[in-house]
Design a protein around this motif. Structure first.
Motif, PDB file in Angstrom:
ATOM      1  N   VAL A  40     -15.690   2.126   4.421  1.00 46.72           N
ATOM      2  CA  VAL A  40     -14.406   2.642   4.210  1.00 46.72           C
ATOM      3  C   VAL A  40     -14.552   3.716   3.119  1.00 46.72           C
ATOM      4  CG1 VAL A  40     -13.277   0.938   2.795  1.00 46.72           C
ATOM      5  CG2 VAL A  40     -11.809   2.283   3.967  1.00 46.72           C
ATOM      6  N   HIS A  93      -5.004   0.182  11.441  1.00 48.78           N
ATOM      7  CA  HIS A  93      -5.433  -0.160  12.628  1.00 48.78           C
ATOM      8  C   HIS A  93      -4.792  -1.094  13.198  1.00 48.78           C
ATOM      9  CE1 HIS A  93      -8.568  -1.394  15.570  1.00 48.78           C
ATOM     10  NE2 HIS A  93      -8.262  -2.299  15.306  1.00 48.78           N
ATOM     11  N   ASN A 118      -3.359  10.760   1.262  1.00 47.27           N
ATOM     12  CA  ASN A 118      -3.790  11.082   2.509  1.00 47.27           C
ATOM     13  C   ASN A 118      -5.177  10.123   2.888  1.00 47.27           C
ATOM     14  OD1 ASN A 118      -3.275  11.720   5.253  1.00 47.27           O
ATOM     15  ND2 ASN A 118      -4.785  13.528   5.074  1.00 47.27           N
ATOM     16  N   LYS A 119      -5.451   9.088   2.179  1.00 49.53           N
ATOM     17  CA  LYS A 119      -6.493   8.297   2.356  1.00 49.53           C
ATOM     18  C   LYS A 119      -6.407   7.029   2.807  1.00 49.53           C
ATOM     19  CE  LYS A 119     -10.142   9.003  -0.274  1.00 49.53           C
ATOM     20  NZ  LYS A 119     -11.024   9.098  -1.344  1.00 49.53           N
ATOM     21  N   GLN A 162      -8.110   0.795   4.391  1.00 47.97           N
ATOM     22  CA  GLN A 162      -8.017   0.477   5.779  1.00 47.97           C
ATOM     23  C   GLN A 162      -7.050  -0.614   5.911  1.00 47.97           C
ATOM     24  OE1 GLN A 162      -9.665   2.079   8.907  1.00 47.97           O
ATOM     25  NE2 GLN A 162      -7.784   0.779   9.575  1.00 47.97           N
ATOM     26  N   LEU A 185     -15.309  -1.061  10.719  1.00 49.27           N
ATOM     27  CA  LEU A 185     -14.449  -0.122   9.950  1.00 49.27           C
ATOM     28  C   LEU A 185     -14.773  -0.567   8.364  1.00 49.27           C
ATOM     29  CD1 LEU A 185     -10.954  -1.377  11.867  1.00 49.27           C
ATOM     30  CD2 LEU A 185     -12.149   1.111  11.870  1.00 49.27           C
ATOM     31  N   HIS A 219      -0.016   7.754  15.447  1.00 45.74           N
ATOM     32  CA  HIS A 219      -0.366   6.350  14.752  1.00 45.74           C
ATOM     33  C   HIS A 219      -0.875   6.601  13.361  1.00 45.74           C
ATOM     34  CE1 HIS A 219      -0.619   3.643  18.937  1.00 45.74           C
ATOM     35  NE2 HIS A 219       0.582   4.124  18.394  1.00 45.74           N
ATOM     36  N   ARG A 220      -0.427   7.485  12.626  1.00 48.21           N
ATOM     37  CA  ARG A 220      -0.781   7.782  11.257  1.00 48.21           C
ATOM     38  C   ARG A 220       0.479   7.323  10.394  1.00 48.21           C
ATOM     39  NH1 ARG A 220      -5.172  10.515   9.993  1.00 48.21           N
ATOM     40  NH2 ARG A 220      -6.164  11.645  11.538  1.00 48.21           N
ATOM     41  N   ARG A 240      -5.758   4.614   6.166  1.00 48.00           N
ATOM     42  CA  ARG A 240      -5.817   4.263   7.496  1.00 48.00           C
ATOM     43  C   ARG A 240      -5.254   3.153   8.029  1.00 48.00           C
ATOM     44  NH1 ARG A 240      -6.128   8.797   6.471  1.00 48.00           N
ATOM     45  NH2 ARG A 240      -7.901  10.260   6.678  1.00 48.00           N
TER      46      ARG A 240
END
Length: 287
Positions: free
Chosen positions: A126, A212, A207-208, A130, A123, A151-152, A210
């Motif tokens: 990036v 985990h 929208n960038k 993240q 990951l 899961h967004r 993420r």
């Protein structure tokens, strides 16, 4: 990618322990607290690391870690005169980062899972942000991320009185280099701090961002209270004794990542010969 360990702050929740010693130098079982976040960065391939500290603690950290060359790394120190929030770290580290991406980890966060490091390595390249979330029972104590069915991330709140989810944002963050300018554009919150939550919101709006989700089997501690500090020590002791491993050892990580060779590793162990920690390092390596 370069790394930042944020180890400033006053540590007032741990008074009187932290009246004369930086919180991040307190023992967590058999290692200083700062070893654990540094070892995470090293184990995912990051060798250029900036440690952000208070000015009065500089000599203590230099005596413990020096410039990192003995571990095959480059450690730099940056003074944070006031604890003005996590996001300020990126402004302080602007010259250090240059055009590189960055992983920031809080100096009082401990992570462990057998597969975690492999997951993190996948990951690090990036594009955007993240972050890492963990399901907790007391979400009002943390920054919280709300997720949709895929899961967004949908929303982010800082220590909400009525949390929209139980997913706490942990103290590990990966960002592209845009984070520097984003951090520089922030205004202080009502707490007078530059909030990492506001940084994450900017990425969310683009929208960038993420997220985990860390496995429930993952060990995660925010070691900012007496109970969590003690629990972390007991947990590390139990895992190390049961599995005959060493968690958070920057000397061992340096050798396993081939940052240093066996001769250099043995020299590090020789400086610890009279203690249990040095003997434990050799035993783990030779098992």
């Amino acid at each position: 990618m370069k790394g930042i360990v944020l180890a400033g702050g006053l540590g007032t929740r741990l008074y009187p322990l932290t009246k004369v010693l930086s919180k991040h130098l307190l023992p967590v079982y058999n290692k200083p607290m700062i070893y654990y976040p540094i070892s995470i960065l090293m184990a995912i391939g990051i060798r250029d690391i900036m440690i952000i500290i208070k000015e009065e603690d500089y000599e203590l950290y230099r005596n413990l870690l020096k410039d990192g060359n003995q571990f095959g790394c480059c450690l730099k120190y940056q003074i944070q005169n006031q604890p003005n929030g996590i996001a300020q770290a990126f402004v302080l580290a602007e010259d250090f980062l240059g055009n590189e991406n960055v992983a920031l980890i809080l100096g009082d966060n401990l992570f462990y899972h057998e597969d975690l490091l492999h997951q993190l390595r996948t990951l690090t390249n990036v594009d955007g942000a993240q972050i890492f979330a963990y399901e907790v029972s007391d979400p009002h104590r943390y920054g919280i991320v709300e997720l949709n069915d895929d899961h967004r991330p949908v929303s982010i709140e800082e220590k909400p009185s009525e949390p929209k989810s139980n997913y706490a944002i942990t103290g590990l963050y990966f960002y592209d280099n845009d984070v520097v300018q984003i951090a520089k554009s922030l205004r202080p919150s009502h707490r007078g701090e530059y909030e990492i939550t506001d940084v994450n919101r900017v990425y969310l709006e683009k929208n960038k961002l993420r997220v985990h989700l860390l496995n429930k089997d993952t060990v995660w501690f925010d070691m900012g209270t007496f109970q969590s500090l003690n629990d972390a020590s007991n947990c590390i002791r139990s895992i190390e004794n049961q599995r005959h491993i060493s968690i958070g050892s920057i000397e061992l990580v340096a050798f396993m990542m081939k940052y240093i060779d066996r001769e250099q590793f043995n020299r590090l162990c020789e400086s610890l010969t009279n203690g249990e920690y040095g003997s434990e390092l050799r035993r783990v390596l030779n098992k």
